[in-house]
Design an enzyme around this catalytic site. Sequence first.
Site, PDB file in Angstrom:
ATOM      1  N   GLY A 124     -76.892  65.278  30.053  1.00 38.69           N
ATOM      2  CA  GLY A 124     -76.316  65.917  31.225  1.00 38.69           C
ATOM      3  C   GLY A 124     -76.555  67.414  31.200  1.00 38.69           C
ATOM      4  O   GLY A 124     -76.632  68.027  30.131  1.00 38.69           O
ATOM      5  N   GLY A 144     -76.352  62.057  27.862  1.00 41.66           N
ATOM      6  CA  GLY A 144     -76.273  61.267  29.081  1.00 41.66           C
ATOM      7  C   GLY A 144     -77.498  60.424  29.328  1.00 41.66           C
ATOM      8  O   GLY A 144     -77.426  59.394  30.009  1.00 41.66           O
ATOM      9  N   GLU A 195     -73.345  65.657  20.366  1.00 44.24           N
ATOM     10  CA  GLU A 195     -72.224  66.339  21.018  1.00 44.24           C
ATOM     11  C   GLU A 195     -71.238  66.988  20.056  1.00 44.24           C
ATOM     12  O   GLU A 195     -70.547  67.945  20.425  1.00 44.24           O
ATOM     13  CB  GLU A 195     -71.486  65.359  21.932  1.00 44.24           C
ATOM     14  N   ASP A 220     -70.306  60.720  24.105  1.00 44.48           N
ATOM     15  CA  ASP A 220     -69.672  60.029  25.228  1.00 44.48           C
ATOM     16  C   ASP A 220     -70.705  59.119  25.886  1.00 44.48           C
ATOM     17  O   ASP A 220     -71.431  58.426  25.196  1.00 44.48           O
ATOM     18  CB  ASP A 220     -69.065  61.040  26.208  1.00 44.48           C
TER      19      ASP A 220
END
Length: 479
Positions: A122, A172, A195, A203
């Site tokens: 992302g 992502g 992350e 995530d």
Amino acid sequence: MPLNKKSSGTGSNSSLSYGAVANQRLLAVQKRLVTPSSPSVGSPSSKDVFISSSTAADDGVVITEHASGIYEILLNRPTKLNSITFSMCDIIAENLLAWEMSEVSKVVLIKGAGEKAFCAGGDIRDLVDLELAGRHDECIDLFKKHCRLNHVVGTRRKTCLIAIMDGITMGGGVGLSINAPFRIATENTVHAMPECSIGHFPDASASFWYPRLDGYLGLYLGLTGHRLRGVDVFYAGIATHYVSSKNLNKLEDALKELVRNNGTLEQDAINAAIEQFYVDMDQEKAPMFSLGGDVYKAINRCFQHDTMEEIVVALKDEKIATTWAKETLDQLANLSPTSLKLFLQLYHAGASLSFTDCMKLEYQLTNQTLAGREFKEGARTTLITRTAPKWDPPTVETVNASDIKHTYFDTLMDKPLTLLCEGGDNKDYPFARFALPQCSEILNMAERSSDRESTIMQFIEKYNGKKGIKAKVISVLSI
């Protein structure tokens, strides 16, 4: 009508109008799909008929539809390693939802533009800017788009998704691909979830699929952010197939031809088509799994514990895979201690949750991490100052696990995650049959078999001759 109508931005006005705009675009996609504007599949004039394409440079995604029923999503930000913007989340989710209800769509190919990346994750710069400006509500509302997209990808069953992970696949980008039934790695693939290095946590549905990888491999990858390359992505079960990048165009042509000839595309037929382009590794000199053998056993020994303190002690005491253990300690030493303890608890929680509940929990935790000091420090030093972060607390020993549970897990949101579609009640990984057998399964069968060749033959029979079986068994048992 264009599929990817340009987003109006990230400010408060756009977030207020998001629902109306998104619904309008979804209805436009559905209307186009049910309108008989192209020849029927299988007719002589429909061979490779192109229905429509939509692109806007600012939106970073190209949607292409073919009369054969194969649709394509091209992540088109090569200079940004195809990182996903929030408008791209909307566009992809809207089209996947519409295609799922279409009588025409049969399979969706998703791939990245350029030679470097499938998707590097992302685009978090907007999140950082909003948090530094004290606009947390807008920040978490934007992140909601990522969660919703991952849920849409993970709950599609009618229209089969094929992710071509040719290049960097992180964050992502992993969420966009790992939930697809078919995930193709090439020699260029690089998988990582880094992350914890920015004060966040893995995530993009990692809480669901990392606990369902082999042994404690997922916990190791999530905590360290270790990078898997090429065939290792296939051996680890993150990819279902391994294909040379030079054959990807031929593979796409074969899939389109298969649909034109049959008028349909079942999962077993897709699997067989991809297998035709498999890189032949089924020989004695096949590349070894870098996390197989002694390292795999060491991962299970060291990461089986319930606390970070115990994991660190086990790594220091490791007597067999000593080089790997030292490198792992060095990796962990640079990461946010808060993030490490947070993901450790999330990993164990996700092991017993459904896919949808994992997505909801990740959203709840993200509401806290984005507003917290660690994310601001990690993102600032990574993206802006390019300096080493100063974590607070500075060590895993000084992070209270009970405080982590209370702050992140027990503190519920006033506005929990709302989703775009139903589904996701499954607690098991639905597409495991297309991947290679896990290391643990190989070791268990080897204990009951008379020799290595017998083990190989049993797996080849059990997995219907899947390509790569022999190479992985040899790699796992060559200690």
